[in-house]
Write a protein that holds these residues in place. Structure first.
Motif, short mmCIF file in Angstrom:
data_model
loop_
_atom_site.label_atom_id
_atom_site.label_comp_id
_atom_site.label_asym_id
_atom_site.label_seq_id
_atom_site.Cartn_x
_atom_site.Cartn_y
_atom_site.Cartn_z
N GLY A 90 0.75 -1.28 -0.04
CA GLY A 90 0.09 -0.02 0.11
C GLY A 90 0.78 1.35 0.17
N LEU A 91 1.82 1.21 0.76
CA LEU A 91 3.06 2.52 0.80
C LEU A 91 3.75 2.39 -0.50
N TYR A 92 3.98 1.60 -1.19
CA TYR A 92 4.49 1.60 -2.42
C TYR A 92 3.62 2.29 -3.36
N ARG A 93 2.17 2.01 -3.36
CA ARG A 93 1.57 2.53 -4.04
C ARG A 93 1.33 4.19 -4.14
N CYS A 94 1.44 4.39 -2.43
CA CYS A 94 1.34 6.04 -2.27
C CYS A 94 2.49 6.62 -2.62
N ILE A 95 3.81 6.03 -2.67
CA ILE A 95 4.86 6.72 -3.21
C ILE A 95 4.74 7.07 -4.54
N LEU A 96 4.43 6.14 -5.07
CA LEU A 96 4.50 6.07 -6.72
C LEU A 96 3.09 7.26 -7.10
N GLY A 97 2.10 7.29 -6.21
CA GLY A 97 1.04 8.02 -6.28
C GLY A 97 0.03 7.38 -7.58
N THR A 98 -0.11 6.08 -7.54
CA THR A 98 -0.82 5.33 -8.51
C THR A 98 -2.05 4.92 -8.00
N LYS A 99 -3.22 4.67 -8.78
CA LYS A 99 -4.23 3.90 -8.27
C LYS A 99 -4.39 2.73 -8.91
N LEU A 100 -3.42 2.32 -9.61
CA LEU A 100 -3.28 1.04 -10.15
C LEU A 100 -2.84 0.02 -8.84
N PRO A 101 -3.43 -1.35 -8.94
CA PRO A 101 -3.01 -2.24 -7.83
C PRO A 101 -1.76 -2.48 -7.78
N ALA A 102 -1.12 -2.82 -6.69
CA ALA A 102 0.34 -3.40 -6.53
C ALA A 102 0.11 -5.02 -6.65
N ILE A 103 1.36 -5.45 -7.31
CA ILE A 103 1.17 -6.94 -7.53
C ILE A 103 1.88 -7.79 -6.49
N THR A 104 1.50 -8.94 -6.28
CA THR A 104 2.31 -9.89 -5.30
C THR A 104 2.34 -11.12 -6.01
#
Ligand code: SF4
Length: 480
Positions: A139-153
């Protein structure tokens, strides 16, 4: 995103990878960031194995991605930014900095989406991504990137997951708590947790403080909320608890009723003096005892544990009376299970009044799980093992019901290895259940037949000692 206490230029940065320590213990994450000494490197072979497997998993994901996409390895935050600006397909070992908010993240991969934006992605050995630490980190990676796209695991077992806005709440909580924690100049006050602290790199540092304070949570059975309740009742140290009449302690969470309060007081006395207290008659069932212990491998990558060894100690309980069912790898899982059931039938015939003694509920739960795994809940041997007239006997029960011991944990090894209690020592002093998992994983990948055989011999020796230990415990309990 809500950030709680604002970031200032002098505050330590928050790293998404802090989420693991944050979930485990507030002091641990504070020491990671603000402590002025190094954490002790792990000596835990199991943890090292998990790290090795994690790296191998990351490498496997990298290889997979490299077959289909062009992968570039980033060397710095600036390089990461350049690669993003160039629009490369995959950035491996990305380095992200958000100076304004004080974040610094290292996702394993950034993968370019068809929209041109990048999705952060991590390789995780875990089989699910609903764990708090994974949600907060991604969730924090998404926040740093400022993206609404989902992060992948990229999860263990080759499955893939996505983390989207549902992780925002936990991410906000992570950031807010981290800001508050890191803004403080002193270590946060926390309670002792026997399972967490023993495996923590700051164990030596914290243990001394806990012991000097006579922290109540050092006592077996006094968890955080019970300790808070006792303190509110004016009982702040182990000595104070030891000198309290249990009848005068008010009801507090996890410490209600005379029996529990009495145990808490006796546990405090036992901690201080090393004495054993008996609170009830030790009752053991009569019959022909067969001692039983299993070894299982949780690191199968499939979610199902593999029991590689079902071990037994039969009368006359000598080293040579050790019997077992062994399987070489997960492909033989069912064969091992059926071998175990056949072994039980043999004992059932051989010993008319069979007692299968084990320590803790792990063995019973494993039998239940295997029966479910192979759709054999109605198998007659399974019904015999798990039914009302079950021969299974958990030896932990009489220990917990009747004795208060000078221990912080009531595991088999805690009791058996203690020189004033059972005083049984395993032949390999460094061995443990996780040790056995490490050896079995070595066994799986060993190609030299002599070394492979030697590993198997060591694992069998360890399991034999486990069942001899439960036999020694039985004898020790009978002396009460
Ligand atoms: S030893 Fe225990 S209290 Fe100390 S940092 Fe580790 S988990 Fe936290």
């Amino acid at each position: 995103m809500e950030n709680g206490t604002p970031h200032t230029p002098t505050s330590p940065t928050i790293k998404p990878s802090d989420a693991r320590s944050w979930v485990s213990c507030a002091r641990r994450v504070w020491l990671d960031n603000r402590g002025d000494f190094e954490a002790e490197p792990t000596k835990d072979e199991f943890e090292k194995l998990v790290i090795e497997l994690g790296l191998a998993h990351e490498k496997a994901v990298l290889d997979r991605l490299s077959q289909e996409l062009e992968v570039h390895t980033a060397t710095s935050p600036e390089h990461t930014q350049r690669l993003m600006d160039e629009g490369v397909e995959v950035i491996y070992q990305a380095k992200l900095i958000d100076s304004e908010n004080g974040f610094e993240g290292y996702p394993d991969f950034l993968i370019r989406h068809e929209s041109g934006e990048y999705q952060p992605a991590d390789a995780k050995l875990s089989l699910t991504d609903d764990k708090k630490e994974i949600q907060a980190q991604l969730g924090l990676y998404r926040c740093i990137l400022g993206t609404k796209l989902p992060a992948i695991t990229f999860l263990g077992g080759r499955s893939t997951g996505e983390i989207s806005d549902e992780a925002n709440t936990i991410t906000n909580q992570f950031v807010t708590e981290m800001r508050e924690l890191l803004a403080s100049d002193s270590e946060p006050l926390v309670r002792y947790s026997h399972s967490k602290c023993r495996a923590c790199p700051y164990y030596s540092h914290c243990k001394t403080t806990f012991e000097e304070k006579e922290e109540l949570s050092l006592l077996y059975g006094i968890w955080g909320r019970a300790a808070i309740g006792l303190e509110a009742a004016g009982i702040e140290t182990i000595s104070e608890l030891a000198n309290t009449d249990p009848a005068t302690i008010p009801d507090i969470p996890y410490l209600k009723g005379f029996e529990k309060k009495n145990r808490a007081v006796l546990q405090a006395r036992s901690y201080l003096t090393g004495e054993i207290h008996q609170t009830a008659t030790v009752t053991l069932p009569d019959g022909h005892w067969v001692h039983f212990d299993i070894e299982d491998n949780p690191l199968t990558g499939s979610g199902d544990k593999h029991v590689y060894l079902w071990g037994f100690l039969v009368p006359e309980y000598q080293n040579s009376d050790f019997e077992y069912v062994w399987t070489d790898d997960k492909s033989e899982d069912k064969k091992g299970w059926l071998g175990f059931l056949a072994q039980i039938e043999q004992y059932r015939e051989q010993y008319p009044n069979l007692i299968i003694a084990h320590y803790s509920q792990h063995e019973r739960y494993t039998i239940r799980d295997y029966a479910k795994r192979y759709g054999m809940e109605e198998n007659t041997t399974v019904e015999y093992l798990l039914g009302d007239e079950s021969p299974l006997f958990d030896m932990r029960k009489p220990v917990l019901e009747s004795l208060v011991l000078p221990l912080q944990g009531y595991g088999l090894k805690d009791i058996c290895k203690h020189k004033d209690l059972v005083n049984f020592q395993w032949q390999d002093a460094s061995s443990g259940s996780q040790w056995s998992v490490v050896q079995f994983n070595r066994y799986l990948y060993e190609t030299d037949p002599t070394l492979k055989q030697s590993l198997k011999t060591d694992i069998l020796g360890y399991n034999r000692d486990d069942v001899i230990a439960t036999r020694r415990l039985e004898e020790w309990l009978r002396a009460f």
